[in-house]
Design an enzyme around this catalytic site. Structure first.
Site, short mmCIF file in Angstrom:
data_model
loop_
_atom_site.label_atom_id
_atom_site.label_comp_id
_atom_site.label_asym_id
_atom_site.label_seq_id
_atom_site.Cartn_x
_atom_site.Cartn_y
_atom_site.Cartn_z
N ASN A 158 0.86 -1.18 0.00
CA ASN A 158 0.00 0.00 0.00
C ASN A 158 0.90 1.23 0.00
O ASN A 158 1.51 1.56 1.02
CB ASN A 158 -0.91 0.00 1.22
CG ASN A 158 -1.78 1.25 1.29
OD1 ASN A 158 -1.76 2.09 0.39
ND2 ASN A 158 -2.54 1.38 2.36
N ASP A 218 -1.76 -2.34 9.39
CA ASP A 218 -2.59 -3.51 9.67
C ASP A 218 -3.84 -3.57 8.79
O ASP A 218 -4.44 -4.63 8.63
CB ASP A 218 -2.98 -3.52 11.15
CG ASP A 218 -1.76 -3.65 12.05
OD1 ASP A 218 -0.97 -4.58 11.83
OD2 ASP A 218 -1.59 -2.81 12.96
N GLY A 248 3.26 0.79 7.74
CA GLY A 248 2.26 1.78 8.15
C GLY A 248 2.71 2.55 9.36
O GLY A 248 3.89 2.65 9.68
N ARG A 322 -1.17 11.43 10.47
CA ARG A 322 -0.52 10.28 9.84
C ARG A 322 0.87 10.62 9.30
O ARG A 322 1.75 9.76 9.26
CB ARG A 322 -1.41 9.75 8.71
CG ARG A 322 -0.84 8.58 7.95
CD ARG A 322 -1.84 8.06 6.93
NE ARG A 322 -2.95 7.39 7.58
CZ ARG A 322 -2.93 6.11 7.96
NH1 ARG A 322 -1.84 5.38 7.76
NH2 ARG A 322 -3.98 5.57 8.54
N ARG A 328 1.86 9.49 15.65
CA ARG A 328 0.48 9.99 15.59
C ARG A 328 -0.33 9.53 16.79
O ARG A 328 -1.19 10.25 17.29
CB ARG A 328 -0.20 9.53 14.30
CG ARG A 328 -0.34 8.03 14.17
CD ARG A 328 -1.12 7.63 12.93
NE ARG A 328 -2.50 7.37 13.22
CZ ARG A 328 -3.23 6.42 12.62
NH1 ARG A 328 -2.68 5.66 11.68
NH2 ARG A 328 -4.49 6.24 12.92
N ASP A 524 -9.47 -4.13 14.15
CA ASP A 524 -8.14 -4.05 13.54
C ASP A 524 -7.83 -2.64 13.06
O ASP A 524 -7.19 -2.43 12.03
CB ASP A 524 -7.99 -5.04 12.38
CG ASP A 524 -8.11 -6.49 12.83
OD1 ASP A 524 -8.15 -6.72 14.05
OD2 ASP A 524 -8.19 -7.37 11.97
N GLU A 526 -9.95 -0.53 11.86
CA GLU A 526 -10.88 -0.08 10.83
C GLU A 526 -12.24 0.21 11.48
O GLU A 526 -12.73 -0.58 12.29
CB GLU A 526 -11.05 -1.16 9.76
CG GLU A 526 -9.76 -1.59 9.08
CD GLU A 526 -9.14 -0.46 8.28
OE1 GLU A 526 -9.87 0.20 7.51
OE2 GLU A 526 -7.92 -0.23 8.42
#
Length: 547
Positions: A158, A218, A248, A322, A328, A524, A526
């Protein structure tokens, strides 16, 4: 020179020398080395007529990711070469602890003028190093693991995760490590949210791949796991070995995998090197997954956490920071502490101590490949063969019942049965613990050790222990006490702070019913639908490359 057995030298190794040779250094033919290979070590000694202090180097084959033989670029040179690549743990400069640091050892072989003979000897050495390195993986007293066949991996990156550096880190570090380990891989750059989920669910021919590697935070792994479990062939698909490379800002699973390897805490690129090393070693372990039921949609599968309240708020509200990476969460924590929120709701859970099958794993006869898989499917959550598990009753069709709650109607979705969970509009079983309606600061369910790179939330968690570590903090705690709690969590010491408002329980299943009209629930990391939610652990359902 043809390799030969070395004379006994009991002071430098603990196992007999199986291969010995004398070679010159790459780039300097005047420097000569005596190289000994044992079952456990590669021993390198500089040969000199005068005594040279500290001229022996011992490299453990457990730290070796690969070795290769090759000819030089000069076609008129008859010499051949072999190089071995190691990532030993070394003390970090000006700090405590250790981290893996790359060591490359290469040698020039020119015993004869015949280039074919020299290359054959170099290949003999490279092959012997690889074989002995592989054998070290089975000399462990840990959980049962298997070596991943090194054929082909798909590596999903990503490019937007974290600070947006995942792709550059792949180019600068991971690509080289995989080449050293002779791991073939295909790079796939995700283009949008749910790209990976759709790819593994609808388009991927799993027979072409030996592992799926996720280089991101994640969230991308969350997509991949749910995509695999949404396939008609989910029983086979979820056995696909997965791997995580931190790219990430949270990197909780990557930090957990590093923690399970027994190494001291690291972060950032040192964590990437550690996870890259474990990927190259190719050991596969079982990993628990947790099925999470939402009130008006199908369940999702989780590998890390379920959160409501303070932790979920910080996770989502810190998205605006971010660009600072893992920091963060520190910034978000301080901001949220300044205006601490309280949420009202009800919590219930099935303690692990009351589960009749608490010590029975989701068994397989082997890990790679598994000849027979099991899933939890009877009334006690005990395993029965998977051929019975396809008649699952765990998806939801939304209807309105007389009491105004949504009712779950069986729809036979893919995935294992959730035998411990009643429908969300029905009471929990009598053997569950019910926490009366309460004001909470946070509710957090963890099934890995780390909540972030620097937050050791469940220090005694294991990858496949079949446990959900449930934490909740009741209202009444001060901002200072909550800050101390999270500072202690950096070392995994929060359970020893004697915080009167903190409760920790090891459970197999849980239900959360928020009564506050607004809030955030994350799975997770989200965001999922806000409302009643329940979850059950499935022991050892997935496979993860770990150490």
């Amino acid at each position: 020179m043809e390799p030969r057995r070395a004379p006994p030298d009991r002071d430098i190794h603990t196992s007999p020398v199986t291969l010995y040779g004398e070679f010159t250094a790459i780039g300097n033919r005047k420097v000569r080395y005596g190289v000994s290979l044992t079952e456990k070590e590669l021993i390198i000694q500089r040969l000199s007529s005068a005594p040279v202090p500290r001229n022996k180097v011992l490299l453990s084959l457990k730290d070796c990711v690969g070795s290769r033989a090759y000819r030089g670029e000069d076609n008129t040179d008859s010499a051949a070469y072999f190089t071995a690549y190691f990532y030993p743990l070394r003390k970090r400069w000006m700090s405590s602890g250790t981290s893996r640091q790359r060591v490359e050892q290469g040698f020039r072989l020119s015993a004869l003028q015949d280039p074919g003979y020299n290359l054959e000897e170099a290949e003999k050495w490279a092959r012997a190093v690889r074989e002995r390195s592989a054998r070290q993986q089975y000399q462990r007293d840990e959980v049962v693991m298997s070596e991943l066949p090194r054929r082909r991996m798909m590596l999903l990156v990503n490019p937007q995760s974290g600070k947006g550096q995942a792709l550059s880190l792949y180019n600068s570090q991971i690509q080289k490590m995989l080449h050293e380990a002779d791991v073939l891989h295909t790079l796939v750059i995700t283009e949008r949210q749910n790209h990976a989920r759709e790819l593994v669910r609808d388009k991927l021919d799993l027979a072409q791949w030996d592992a799926l590697v996720i280089m991101s935070g994640d969230g991308l792994l969350f997509e991949v796991i749910n995509g695999l479990l949404e396939r008609p062939d989910w029983e086979e698909a979820i056995r696909m070995p997965l791997a995580i490379l931190p790219g990430g800002s949270g990197n909780a699973l990557a930090a957990s995998v590093h923690h399970y390897s027994g190494s001291t805490p690291v972060s950032s690129e040192e964590l990437l090197t550690s996870c890259g090393f474990l990927l190259c070693k190719g050991l596969v372990s079982r990993m628990d997954l947790v099925s999470v039921h939402l009130i008006s949609g199908p369940r999702v599968f989780s590998f890390l956490s379920l959160a409501w309240g303070f932790v979920a708020d910080v996770d989502i509200e810190s998205e605006k920071y971010r660009h600072v990476g893992a920091a963060r969460f520190t910034v978000g924590t301080l901001v949220r502490l300044a205006s601490l929120r309280v949420y009202r709701g009800r919590l219930a859970y099935l303690p692990a101590s009351l589960d009749k099958c608490k010590d029975q794993p989701n068994q397989t006869s082997s890990l790679w490949p598994a000849s027979k898989m099991y899933s939890f499917s009877n009334d006690n959550g005990c395993p029965i063969p998977e051929q019975n598990s396809c008649h699952s009753n765990n998806s939801v069709k939304v209807t309105r019942s007389e009491n105004g709650l949504h009712r779950n109607i069986p729809q036979n979705p893919p995935g294992p049965q959730d035998s411990l969970l009643p429908p969300l509009d029905q009471p929990v079983p009598s053997n569950w613990v019910v926490v009366p309606e309460e004001d909470f600061v946070l509710v957090l369910a963890m099934y890995q050790s780390h909540l972030a790179e620097d937050l050791l939330a469940a220090p005694d968690s294991a990858l496949d222990d079949g446990l959900i570590h449930l934490f909740y903090v009741k209202a009444g705690t001060s901002r200072a006490a909550l800050l101390r709690l999270f500072l202690a969590m950096e070392k995994g010491a929060h359970l020893t702070t004697n915080c009167q408002h903190l409760v920790h329980a090891k459970v197999r299943a849980l239900r959360l019913e928020p009564h506050s009209p607004k809030g955030i629930i994350t799975v997770d990391g989200e965001v999922v639908e806000y409302g009643p939610v329940q979850a059950q652990v499935h022991r050892g359902l997935a496979r993860l490359i770990t150490g």
